[in-house]
Design a protein around this motif. Structure first.
Motif, PDB file in Angstrom:
ATOM      1  N   ALA A 193      63.237  31.317 -58.350  1.00  0.00           N
ATOM      2  CA  ALA A 193      63.608  29.942 -57.215  1.00  0.00           C
ATOM      3  C   ALA A 193      64.011  29.267 -58.515  1.00  0.00           C
ATOM      4  CB  ALA A 193      61.656  29.437 -57.615  1.00  0.00           C
ATOM      5  N   GLY A 194      64.307  29.635 -60.010  1.00  0.00           N
ATOM      6  CA  GLY A 194      64.750  27.628 -61.369  1.00  0.00           C
ATOM      7  C   GLY A 194      66.240  28.602 -60.773  1.00  0.00           C
ATOM      8  N   ASP A 195      66.806  29.779 -60.828  1.00  0.00           N
ATOM      9  CA  ASP A 195      67.832  30.874 -60.092  1.00  0.00           C
ATOM     10  C   ASP A 195      68.763  29.845 -59.237  1.00  0.00           C
ATOM     11  OD1 ASP A 195      68.152  31.324 -63.127  1.00  0.00           O
ATOM     12  OD2 ASP A 195      68.165  33.809 -62.141  1.00  0.00           O
ATOM     13  N   LEU A 196      68.289  29.656 -57.604  1.00  0.00           N
ATOM     14  CA  LEU A 196      68.489  29.378 -56.915  1.00  0.00           C
ATOM     15  C   LEU A 196      68.423  27.663 -56.845  1.00  0.00           C
ATOM     16  CD1 LEU A 196      67.082  32.544 -54.628  1.00  0.00           C
ATOM     17  CD2 LEU A 196      68.954  32.214 -55.565  1.00  0.00           C
ATOM     18  N   GLY A 197      68.202  27.290 -57.455  1.00  0.00           N
ATOM     19  CA  GLY A 197      68.382  25.436 -57.655  1.00  0.00           C
ATOM     20  C   GLY A 197      66.575  25.033 -57.854  1.00  0.00           C
ATOM     21  N   TYR A 198      66.002  25.727 -56.932  1.00  0.00           N
ATOM     22  CA  TYR A 198      64.616  24.773 -56.626  1.00  0.00           C
ATOM     23  C   TYR A 198      63.999  24.442 -58.168  1.00  0.00           C
ATOM     24  CZ  TYR A 198      65.136  26.282 -51.786  1.00  0.00           C
ATOM     25  OH  TYR A 198      65.756  26.934 -51.281  1.00  0.00           O
ATOM     26  N   GLU A 199      63.169  23.302 -58.078  1.00  0.00           N
ATOM     27  CA  GLU A 199      62.251  22.371 -59.159  1.00  0.00           C
ATOM     28  C   GLU A 199      61.227  23.551 -59.636  1.00  0.00           C
ATOM     29  OE1 GLU A 199      61.854  18.271 -59.014  1.00  0.00           O
ATOM     30  OE2 GLU A 199      64.768  18.289 -59.167  1.00  0.00           O
ATOM     31  N   THR A 200      60.292  24.256 -57.785  1.00  0.00           N
ATOM     32  CA  THR A 200      59.576  24.262 -58.618  1.00  0.00           C
ATOM     33  C   THR A 200      59.119  25.700 -57.796  1.00  0.00           C
ATOM     34  OG1 THR A 200      58.034  22.926 -56.500  1.00  0.00           O
ATOM     35  CG2 THR A 200      57.825  21.870 -58.734  1.00  0.00           C
ATOM     36  N   PRO A 201      58.186  26.906 -58.158  1.00  0.00           N
ATOM     37  CA  PRO A 201      57.942  28.107 -57.518  1.00  0.00           C
ATOM     38  C   PRO A 201      57.596  27.258 -55.582  1.00  0.00           C
ATOM     39  CG  PRO A 201      56.963  28.080 -59.612  1.00  0.00           C
ATOM     40  CD  PRO A 201      57.921  27.010 -58.800  1.00  0.00           C
ATOM     41  N   ARG A 242      70.534  31.935 -49.646  1.00  0.00           N
ATOM     42  CA  ARG A 242      69.171  31.767 -50.585  1.00  0.00           C
ATOM     43  C   ARG A 242      68.148  33.104 -50.629  1.00  0.00           C
ATOM     44  NH1 ARG A 242      69.316  25.611 -52.155  1.00  0.00           N
ATOM     45  NH2 ARG A 242      70.752  25.960 -53.681  1.00  0.00           N
ATOM     46  N   VAL A 243      68.334  32.722 -49.358  1.00  0.00           N
ATOM     47  CA  VAL A 243      66.855  34.184 -49.063  1.00  0.00           C
ATOM     48  C   VAL A 243      67.217  34.897 -48.992  1.00  0.00           C
ATOM     49  CG1 VAL A 243      65.852  35.179 -46.814  1.00  0.00           C
ATOM     50  CG2 VAL A 243      65.436  32.278 -47.527  1.00  0.00           C
ATOM     51  N   ALA A 244      68.182  35.387 -48.450  1.00  0.00           N
ATOM     52  CA  ALA A 244      69.330  37.262 -48.232  1.00  0.00           C
ATOM     53  C   ALA A 244      68.990  37.227 -50.872  1.00  0.00           C
ATOM     54  CB  ALA A 244      70.522  36.996 -48.284  1.00  0.00           C
ATOM     55  N   ALA A 245      69.430  35.928 -51.223  1.00  0.00           N
ATOM     56  CA  ALA A 245      69.808  36.523 -52.374  1.00  0.00           C
ATOM     57  C   ALA A 245      68.351  36.673 -53.286  1.00  0.00           C
ATOM     58  CB  ALA A 245      70.319  35.370 -53.160  1.00  0.00           C
ATOM     59  N   ALA A 246      67.494  35.760 -52.761  1.00  0.00           N
ATOM     60  CA  ALA A 246      65.960  35.812 -52.976  1.00  0.00           C
ATOM     61  C   ALA A 246      65.539  37.246 -52.735  1.00  0.00           C
ATOM     62  CB  ALA A 246      65.278  35.062 -53.161  1.00  0.00           C
ATOM     63  N   SER A 247      65.607  38.113 -51.671  1.00  0.00           N
ATOM     64  CA  SER A 247      65.284  38.803 -51.314  1.00  0.00           C
ATOM     65  C   SER A 247      65.738  40.608 -51.841  1.00  0.00           C
ATOM     66  CB  SER A 247      65.314  39.564 -49.722  1.00  0.00           C
ATOM     67  OG  SER A 247      64.911  38.310 -48.797  1.00  0.00           O
ATOM     68  N   SER A 248      66.618  39.980 -52.438  1.00  0.00           N
ATOM     69  CA  SER A 248      67.524  40.804 -53.421  1.00  0.00           C
ATOM     70  C   SER A 248      67.124  41.242 -54.641  1.00  0.00           C
ATOM     71  CB  SER A 248      68.696  40.787 -53.599  1.00  0.00           C
ATOM     72  OG  SER A 248      69.488  42.128 -54.062  1.00  0.00           O
ATOM     73  N   ARG A 249      66.945  40.483 -55.434  1.00  0.00           N
ATOM     74  CA  ARG A 249      66.103  39.714 -56.401  1.00  0.00           C
ATOM     75  C   ARG A 249      64.193  40.745 -56.847  1.00  0.00           C
ATOM     76  NH1 ARG A 249      68.071  34.925 -59.517  1.00  0.00           N
ATOM     77  NH2 ARG A 249      67.119  35.818 -60.652  1.00  0.00           N
ATOM     78  N   LEU A 250      63.818  39.780 -55.430  1.00  0.00           N
ATOM     79  CA  LEU A 250      62.268  40.252 -55.087  1.00  0.00           C
ATOM     80  C   LEU A 250      62.516  41.719 -55.350  1.00  0.00           C
ATOM     81  CD1 LEU A 250      60.636  37.407 -53.329  1.00  0.00           C
ATOM     82  CD2 LEU A 250      60.504  37.514 -55.615  1.00  0.00           C
ATOM     83  N   ASP A 251      63.084  42.030 -54.321  1.00  0.00           N
ATOM     84  CA  ASP A 251      63.113  43.689 -54.317  1.00  0.00           C
ATOM     85  C   ASP A 251      63.233  44.554 -55.686  1.00  0.00           C
ATOM     86  OD1 ASP A 251      62.801  44.000 -51.378  1.00  0.00           O
ATOM     87  OD2 ASP A 251      64.531  43.770 -51.712  1.00  0.00           O
ATOM     88  N   GLN A 252      63.994  44.138 -56.562  1.00  0.00           N
ATOM     89  CA  GLN A 252      63.897  44.619 -57.899  1.00  0.00           C
ATOM     90  C   GLN A 252      62.616  44.482 -59.152  1.00  0.00           C
ATOM     91  OE1 GLN A 252      68.485  45.098 -59.333  1.00  0.00           O
ATOM     92  NE2 GLN A 252      68.297  43.493 -57.792  1.00  0.00           N
TER      93      GLN A 252
END
Length: 256
Positions: A214-222, A196-206
Motif C-alpha cells: 500500500a505504501g509503495d503504491l502511494g496510499y497513506e493507509t492500508p 496499481r491493482v495488477a502491480a499489487a496482485s503480483s506482489r501479494l502473490d509473492q
C-alpha cells in the motif's frame, strides 16, 4: 533461461504451445495491447502462433514447457491466459528438467510431461473463472500518451496527477483526458488504479505485506489501498491473498 533485470525479448511466436513460467523474478508478458505481470506463483499459457514479447522485472529464472500442436487438447484456450501455478505443476516442471536424458528415462519423462498437460488443463479451466489481471496498453501513436503510460507502468506508485503529466509531456490536461477515454474507455485515474491493482496482485502473490504494498503504491493507509482494491476487483487484498496460489500451497503444507 535466465534474464537480467530489464532484459527484453523481441516480439516472436512459436509453432508449439508454450507455458511461460518463472521460478524466480517477475516476467512482463505482452500480447497485442494486453500485458500480464507474472510472478512465480503464476504462469502464462501461450497458444501456438501467438506473437508475444517479454521483459524481465528483476533477475528472472524462466522455465518453459513447449507442447506440439497435435498433443494440445481442443479444450485448451486459443487465447493467452494467466494461470495459477499449483504445487503439483511447479514440481512436475522442475522434475522434467532434472530428469536424465538417457534412454532409460525416456518413458519417465513422457509420463511427467503427460501429467503436466493434465494439470495445466485443470488450471486453465479454473482460470476461466478467476479475477482478470491483464492490463490494457495504448494502441495509438500519440507519443505523449505512451510516455505517460510507460512511466506509470514503471512506477505505479507515482503520485503525479493529470495536470502534472500534461505539463511534463507537453499536452493539455483536456487532451490527455480525452486520449485516456478514447484508448481505454476509462479515465486516467481508473486506468492508473488498474495498473496499481495488477502491480499489487503480483506482489501479494509473492507474500509481501499489505502495508508495504500500500505504501509503495502511494496510499497513506492500508485502509485506503484496500478500499481501492476492493472497488476495482470486488475483493479485499486479504480476500485475494486467501485465494492466491502461494496461500493455497502454504495451507497444503500446513495440513500435511
Amino acid at each position: 533461461m535466465n534474464y537480467h533485470n530489464g532484459q527484453f525479448v523481441e516480439p516472436h511466436s512459436h509453432r508449439r504451445g508454450q507455458l511461460i513460467y518463472a521460478i524466480a523474478g517477475v516476467m512482463e508478458v505482452v500480447v497485442g495491447n494486453k500485458l500480464w505481470l507474472v510472478p512465480p506463483q503464476r504462469a502464462v499459457w501461450m497458444p501456438p502462433s501467438i506473437v508475444h514479447q517479454m521483459r524481465a522485472r528483476g533477475a528472472v529464472e524462466l522455465r518453459t514447457v513447449y507442447f506440439s500442436p497435435d498433443v494440445i487438447p481442443h479444450t485448451f484456450s486459443a487465447q493467452p491466459m494467466l494461470v495459477s501455478v499449483s504445487a503439483l505443476l511447479r514440481e512436475l516442471v522442475l522434475r522434467s528438467l532434472d530428469s536424465p536424458t538417457n534412454h532409460d528415462s525416456y518413458d519417465l519423462k513422457n509420463r511427467i510431461l503427460a501429467l503436466i498437460l493434465d494439470e495445466l488443463g485443470v488450471l486453465l479451466r479454473e482460470a476461466e473463472h478467476a479475477l482478470p489481471l491483464e492490463l490494457q496498453l495504448p494502441q495509438c501513436q500519440d507519443r505523449r500518451l505512451g510516455k505517460v503510460c510507460s512511466a506509470i507502468l514503471e512506477d505505479p506508485g507515482c503520485p503525479r496527477g493529470l495536470d502534472e503529466w500534461a505539463q511534463l509531456v507537453g499536452a493539455s490536461k483536456r487532451t490527455l483526458a480525452r486520449r485516456f477515454q478514447s484508448e481505454f474507455g476509462m479515465s486516467f485515474l481508473a486506468w492508473r488504479q488498474q495498473v496499481r491493482v495488477a502491480a499489487a496482485s503480483s506482489r501479494l502473490d509473492q507474500g509481501e505485506p499489505v502495508t508495504l504494498v500500500a505504501g509503495d503504491l502511494g496510499y497513506e493507509t492500508p485502509a485506503a489501498f484496500s478500499a481501492m482494491f476492493r472497488r476495482v476487483t470486488g475483493v479485499t487484498p486479504s480476500g485475494y491473498i486467501a485465494h492466491s496460489p502461494a496461500h493455497k500451497v502454504e495451507e497444503m503444507y500446513a495440513s500435511a
